[in-house]
Design a protein around this motif. Structure first.
Motif, mmCIF file in Angstrom:
data_model
loop_
_atom_site.group_PDB
_atom_site.id
_atom_site.type_symbol
_atom_site.label_atom_id
_atom_site.label_comp_id
_atom_site.label_asym_id
_atom_site.label_seq_id
_atom_site.Cartn_x
_atom_site.Cartn_y
_atom_site.Cartn_z
ATOM 1 N N ARG A 1 36.968 25.743 4.978
ATOM 2 C CA ARG A 1 37.756 26.358 3.898
ATOM 3 C C ARG A 1 38.399 25.339 2.989
ATOM 4 O O ARG A 1 39.395 25.622 2.321
ATOM 5 C CB ARG A 1 38.831 27.297 4.471
ATOM 6 C CG ARG A 1 38.291 28.351 5.416
ATOM 7 C CD ARG A 1 39.403 29.074 6.121
ATOM 8 N NE ARG A 1 38.919 29.985 7.133
ATOM 9 C CZ ARG A 1 39.434 30.109 8.350
ATOM 10 N NH1 ARG A 1 40.467 29.358 8.704
ATOM 11 N NH2 ARG A 1 38.936 30.954 9.212
ATOM 12 N N ASP B 1 34.560 30.364 6.956
ATOM 13 C CA ASP B 1 35.467 30.660 5.839
ATOM 14 C C ASP B 1 35.772 32.143 5.739
ATOM 15 O O ASP B 1 36.682 32.526 5.027
ATOM 16 C CB ASP B 1 34.885 30.129 4.520
ATOM 17 C CG ASP B 1 33.584 30.821 4.147
ATOM 18 O OD1 ASP B 1 32.894 31.325 5.057
ATOM 19 O OD2 ASP B 1 33.244 30.854 2.955
ATOM 20 N N LYS C 1 39.300 34.018 -2.100
ATOM 21 C CA LYS C 1 38.718 32.795 -1.546
ATOM 22 C C LYS C 1 39.008 31.658 -2.528
ATOM 23 O O LYS C 1 38.664 31.746 -3.707
ATOM 24 C CB LYS C 1 37.210 32.963 -1.342
ATOM 25 C CG LYS C 1 36.567 31.782 -0.640
ATOM 26 C CD LYS C 1 35.076 31.980 -0.486
ATOM 27 C CE LYS C 1 34.730 33.036 0.530
ATOM 28 N NZ LYS C 1 33.275 33.094 0.817
ATOM 29 N N LYS D 1 38.603 27.752 -3.737
ATOM 30 C CA LYS D 1 37.745 26.588 -3.615
ATOM 31 C C LYS D 1 38.277 25.431 -4.460
ATOM 32 O O LYS D 1 37.528 24.748 -5.145
ATOM 33 C CB LYS D 1 36.316 26.937 -4.041
ATOM 34 C CG LYS D 1 35.662 27.992 -3.149
ATOM 35 C CD LYS D 1 34.225 28.253 -3.559
ATOM 36 C CE LYS D 1 33.572 29.282 -2.647
ATOM 37 N NZ LYS D 1 32.153 29.545 -3.029
ATOM 38 N N THR E 1 31.988 25.757 4.369
ATOM 39 C CA THR E 1 31.965 27.170 4.757
ATOM 40 C C THR E 1 32.058 27.381 6.267
ATOM 41 O O THR E 1 32.474 28.445 6.720
ATOM 42 C CB THR E 1 30.675 27.852 4.260
ATOM 43 O OG1 THR E 1 29.546 27.156 4.800
ATOM 44 C CG2 THR E 1 30.603 27.807 2.741
#
Length: 379
Positions: free
Chosen positions: A329, A36, A206, A208, A348
């Motif tokens: 990811r 990731d 990032k 999620k 990850t």
């Protein structure tokens, strides 16, 4: 290779072409790792006899890296193609056979971001250009490689006046882009695909969130699609990410605890490890004290996301049984692991392991705590 799964390999300078049957026949093993953060890497292993034309590949390079030799690996499963790697060769090794056994040529490489790390452009000026513009200008050099920029503007958009200061590059394009991302709590990576020859260069926070991938099922009879998996809960991840603000008027340092969750990084577990004392206040970064409070908090929120991964998992699956290629990811559901570890996780890392008659993936997962925040996950 396997019924229902097809593998395509393309090799060549700048614009790769499908590998010949001779090359495919000698290919015995492929391993691709996608994380990731950072660069993705690959390794190809060929079994060679003394008359193999692949020996020439090694001789032509005289032992030096074939950096501009590009490699694209595509997997087609149930009619859907996935580009699992678009990279360049950085290293290769020939291990001669003995007692009549064939030699082994091992080729190692990285995604196309390796080409951004070759030339030092230190001192190159970017007058009146914010960080987002500098990233776009640097990535434009690599459009010929099919790199498409995906840049998310940060809260810290700063357009410097040329009469005050002119920012200049430090290091290679890759190093400078990563440094600019780190300055605002962002990440930078290259995502191969969606079509062969195309790559998405992502510069942003990032993320999620999104539609979860089909669940990984453990010990569920005919629905089991994971060969092995284990989980860990790290109690030491109980630190409180904190931004320290220096007030120039009162000369007082003000600590501001930052929740390690945001709309882009929502809690996937109900119970994270709990802090036990004031000593658990840990600075997110050491360069936020003199920024405005809104800027420091927003950068702190982006940087604090990494503090939330108290639960980690790792395992291996057979792609044919899973029915699709698991991707890094993104989110994925877990079923059959018990109430503490069922639920959604962020993937990850993924390692593709391909050889004749076999396609497996090892994976690593993470989330902020035990017990799922969703009542159930999609099968």
């Amino acid at each position: 290779m396997l019924k229902g799964i097809q593998l395509s390999l393309m090799i060549g300078p700048i614009v790769p072409i499908p590998a010949s049957k001779v090359v495919i026949d000698h290919l015995v093993n492929i391993e691709v790792t996608v994380r990731d953060e950072g660069s993705s890497v690959f390794q190809l292993s060929f079994s060679l006899d003394k008359k193999s034309p692949l020996q020439i590949l090694f001789l032509l390079s005289s032992g030096q890296p074939l950096l501009f030799m590009r490699v694209i690996i595509i997997v087609v499963l149930s009619g859907k193609s996935d580009v699992i790697m678009d990279g360049v060769i950085t290293h290769h090794e020939l291990k001669p056979g003995s007692n009549g056994s064939p030699s082994t040529l091992t080729i190692t490489g990285e995604d196309v971001s390796a080409l951004m790390n070759q030339q030092d452009f230190s001192g190159f000026p970017f007058p009146a250009t914010p960080a987002e513009g500098r990233v776009a200008l640097m990535l434009a050099k690599y459009a010929v490689l099919g790199i498409v920029p995906l840049i998310v503007p940060s809260i810290l958009i700063d357009v410097p006046l040329p009469t005050g200061r002119i920012p200049s590059q430090r290091g290679t394009d890759l190093a400078y882009i990563k440094a600019l991302a780190d300055r605002v709590g962002y990440v930078f990576y290259i995502d191969s695909g969606p079509k062969p020859g195309l790559n998405v260069a992502y510069w942003g926070p990032k993320i999620k969130v999104g539609v979860p991938q089909p669940s990984l099922n453990i010990d569920m009879d005919a629905h089991t699609n994971v060969e092995s998996i284990s989980f860990q809960f790290d109690n030491q991840k109980n630190k409180i990410p904190t931004v320290f603000i220096y007030n120039e008027i009162t000369k007082v340092v003000i600590p501001i605890p930052i929740p390690p969750i945001t709309p882009l990084n929502p809690p996937l577990g109900l119970i994270p490890p709990l802090p036990t004392s004031i000593a658990d206040l840990q600075p997110v970064r050491d360069d936020l004290s003199k920024r405005s409070i809104p800027q420091a908090i927003m950068i702190g929120l982006a940087s604090a996301a990494q503090w939330a991964d108290a639960v980690t998992g790792s395992g291996e699956l057979d792609v044919l049984r899973y029915g699709r290629v698991l991707k890094a990811r993104k989110l994925v559901g877990i079923r059959g692991a018990g109430p503490a570890f069922n639920g959604l996780y962020y993937v990850t890392s993924i390692t593709h392991k391909i050889k004749r008659g076999e396609y497996k993936q090892s994976f690593e997962l993470s989330r902020n705590g035990i017990i799922s925040t969703v009542p159930k996950v999609m099968p």
